[in-house]
Design a protein around this motif. Sequence first.
Motif, mmCIF file in Angstrom:
data_model
loop_
_atom_site.group_PDB
_atom_site.id
_atom_site.type_symbol
_atom_site.label_atom_id
_atom_site.label_comp_id
_atom_site.label_asym_id
_atom_site.label_seq_id
_atom_site.Cartn_x
_atom_site.Cartn_y
_atom_site.Cartn_z
ATOM 1 N N LEU A 151 10.077 -33.353 15.737
ATOM 2 C CA LEU A 151 9.878 -34.484 16.637
ATOM 3 C C LEU A 151 10.267 -35.803 15.974
ATOM 4 O O LEU A 151 10.010 -36.019 14.792
ATOM 5 C CB LEU A 151 8.407 -34.573 17.060
ATOM 6 C CG LEU A 151 7.820 -33.368 17.801
ATOM 7 C CD1 LEU A 151 6.339 -33.586 18.055
ATOM 8 C CD2 LEU A 151 8.563 -33.125 19.113
ATOM 9 N N GLU A 152 10.895 -36.680 16.760
ATOM 10 C CA GLU A 152 11.131 -38.059 16.375
ATOM 11 C C GLU A 152 10.512 -38.961 17.425
ATOM 12 O O GLU A 152 10.306 -38.547 18.576
ATOM 13 C CB GLU A 152 12.640 -38.351 16.269
ATOM 14 C CG GLU A 152 13.335 -37.642 15.128
ATOM 15 C CD GLU A 152 14.814 -38.033 15.030
ATOM 16 O OE1 GLU A 152 15.204 -38.990 15.742
ATOM 17 O OE2 GLU A 152 15.543 -37.384 14.278
ATOM 18 N N ALA A 153 10.219 -40.183 17.078
ATOM 19 C CA ALA A 153 9.653 -41.149 18.014
ATOM 20 C C ALA A 153 10.530 -42.394 18.014
ATOM 21 O O ALA A 153 10.899 -42.903 16.952
ATOM 22 C CB ALA A 153 8.211 -41.497 17.613
ATOM 23 N N LYS A 154 10.806 -42.886 19.212
ATOM 24 C CA LYS A 154 11.698 -44.043 19.312
ATOM 25 C C LYS A 154 11.249 -44.932 20.465
ATOM 26 O O LYS A 154 11.061 -44.468 21.593
ATOM 27 C CB LYS A 154 13.142 -43.573 19.542
ATOM 28 C CG LYS A 154 14.168 -44.692 19.522
ATOM 29 C CD LYS A 154 15.584 -44.130 19.641
ATOM 30 C CE LYS A 154 16.634 -45.233 19.571
ATOM 31 N NZ LYS A 154 18.007 -44.691 19.689
ATOM 32 N N GLY A 155 11.072 -46.221 20.198
ATOM 33 C CA GLY A 155 10.704 -47.173 21.226
ATOM 34 C C GLY A 155 11.957 -47.772 21.869
ATOM 35 O O GLY A 155 12.834 -48.276 21.172
ATOM 36 N N MET A 156 12.013 -47.744 23.201
ATOM 37 C CA MET A 156 13.180 -48.261 23.931
ATOM 38 C C MET A 156 12.875 -49.588 24.627
ATOM 39 O O MET A 156 13.777 -50.220 25.169
ATOM 40 C CB MET A 156 13.626 -47.232 24.974
ATOM 41 C CG MET A 156 13.864 -45.830 24.410
ATOM 42 S SD MET A 156 15.118 -45.780 23.115
ATOM 43 C CE MET A 156 16.599 -46.150 24.051
ATOM 44 N N GLY A 157 11.597 -49.978 24.653
ATOM 45 C CA GLY A 157 11.239 -51.231 25.310
ATOM 46 C C GLY A 157 11.533 -51.181 26.795
ATOM 47 O O GLY A 157 11.323 -50.174 27.479
ATOM 48 N N GLU A 158 12.063 -52.293 27.326
ATOM 49 C CA GLU A 158 12.359 -52.402 28.756
ATOM 50 C C GLU A 158 13.851 -52.214 29.038
ATOM 51 O O GLU A 158 14.329 -52.510 30.131
ATOM 52 C CB GLU A 158 11.915 -53.772 29.247
ATOM 53 C CG GLU A 158 12.616 -54.929 28.509
ATOM 54 C CD GLU A 158 12.064 -56.288 28.887
ATOM 55 O OE1 GLU A 158 12.835 -57.062 29.508
ATOM 56 O OE2 GLU A 158 10.892 -56.574 28.592
ATOM 57 N N SER A 159 14.577 -51.653 28.066
ATOM 58 C CA SER A 159 16.044 -51.632 28.155
ATOM 59 C C SER A 159 16.614 -50.598 29.126
ATOM 60 O O SER A 159 17.770 -50.693 29.529
ATOM 61 C CB SER A 159 16.630 -51.375 26.759
ATOM 62 O OG SER A 159 16.219 -50.088 26.289
#
Length: 467
Positions: free
Chosen positions: A435-443
């Motif tokens: 597993l990886e975790a990635k924040g994309m915000g509001e994009s």
Amino acid sequence: MRLQRGLFCVLLALICMLVPQGGMAENLSSSFTLTPFAGGYGFSEEQNLKDSGFFGAAVGYNLTANWGAEAVFGYASTETETGATDDVDYFAARLDLLYHLQPESRFVPYFAVGAGEAFISPEKIAGESDFIVGYGAGAKLFLNDTFALRLDLRHLLDINDVDKTRSKTTVSNVAAYGGLMMQFGGLTSMQTADQDGDGVTDAYDRCPDTATGISVDGWGCPLDSDRDGIADYLDACPATPLGATVDRRGCPLDSDRDGVADYRDQCSETPAQTEVDERGCPANDHDSDGVLDEQDRCPNTPQNIPVNDLGCPKDEDGDGIFDFEDACLDSPGDQPVNAKGCPVDEMVEDVVPQGDTLVLNLEYPTGESAVTNEFIHDLQVAADLIQAHPDKRFVIEGHTDSVGPAAANLRLSQKRADKIRAYLVESLGIPAERLEAKGMGESQPVGDNATQQGRKSNRRVVILPIP
């Protein structure tokens, strides 16, 4: 012995003259004393020494108001009585033990006994030193807390088996002297009084009437080892756990009288005569919801969940979803709801599978990233998807709506993704390397941020395979 009777009579007369009518000063416990004195010393005829003046000092310490110890140092300058006249120096040192009568008054008579050594110079008069043993009496007249007039009379036995010029090994001498005593420090009778005899003086005793033989603390109050408010000597349960409410005997309360003390009783209102387990709950109510098993239609209800008369979790809005699982407690009873008890036309579906990709529409409070109990079912679905593809690695993407600064939304989405990954690894057993975790915000919005429904669609977590 020519002066002995005279000295004794003079001393008694002076003591009688000094007896006062009352006063405030007293002989103090734990005090030091210093007494310079002067008087007379009467020698036995066997010693062939003339009676003479006697001078010296006494240094003492009062062990209690009654008992004291004192070192006495005296000197007499005399001469031989017959034969060639020789000047003689007589030195005496002894340790006396004193017992004072009526120490709390200004006039304090006492008895004394002691022993020591006497030295005569030149040595040719008497040879080596003499051993002396003495006893006698005296009196102190206190002028104030510090100063007292003092008179003493001693009968002294002078023992010498070396001096061959003496016809007797032991001879009797007498000394009478008076002085000004100075008293330093010490405790008054008020400071040492202990009316209940518990070892704590009245000045510090918060419980001055404690019964005899009762163990007390530093404040003179009966010990209460378990701090339940009942003294040990009255406490039938002296090892009660701290904080437990007790009865008048010092034992933990058992309000429902089921044999399990209230502080351990998880069912403190069990009906009388009901058989209970070690928790104080009915032995035939395994889920402890207050409904006996033979009447309980839901015998495995989770702990602390409100139940109805049938022992099942309550469902106040009648939508088929128990209240403890219902996110919409006031849903109309005739309207279809989803797994969270909310009308289906008011919520985006929680879990939207798209092949080997999963979209989780998780309702986060504004600005929050914690994994709550409401997410657990959806995350189990996600874990099942990942386990169904053991040959693939997945990325967890966190997405937000456009409310707030873009930089803050990016950080928030990363936190949400991180915590979802941590839950899948720590609670659901997914290997961390998958597993990886990635924040994309509001994009990457999927709905219109201008509408409430669109913003709700954009607040999501997407789990998709890594190519």
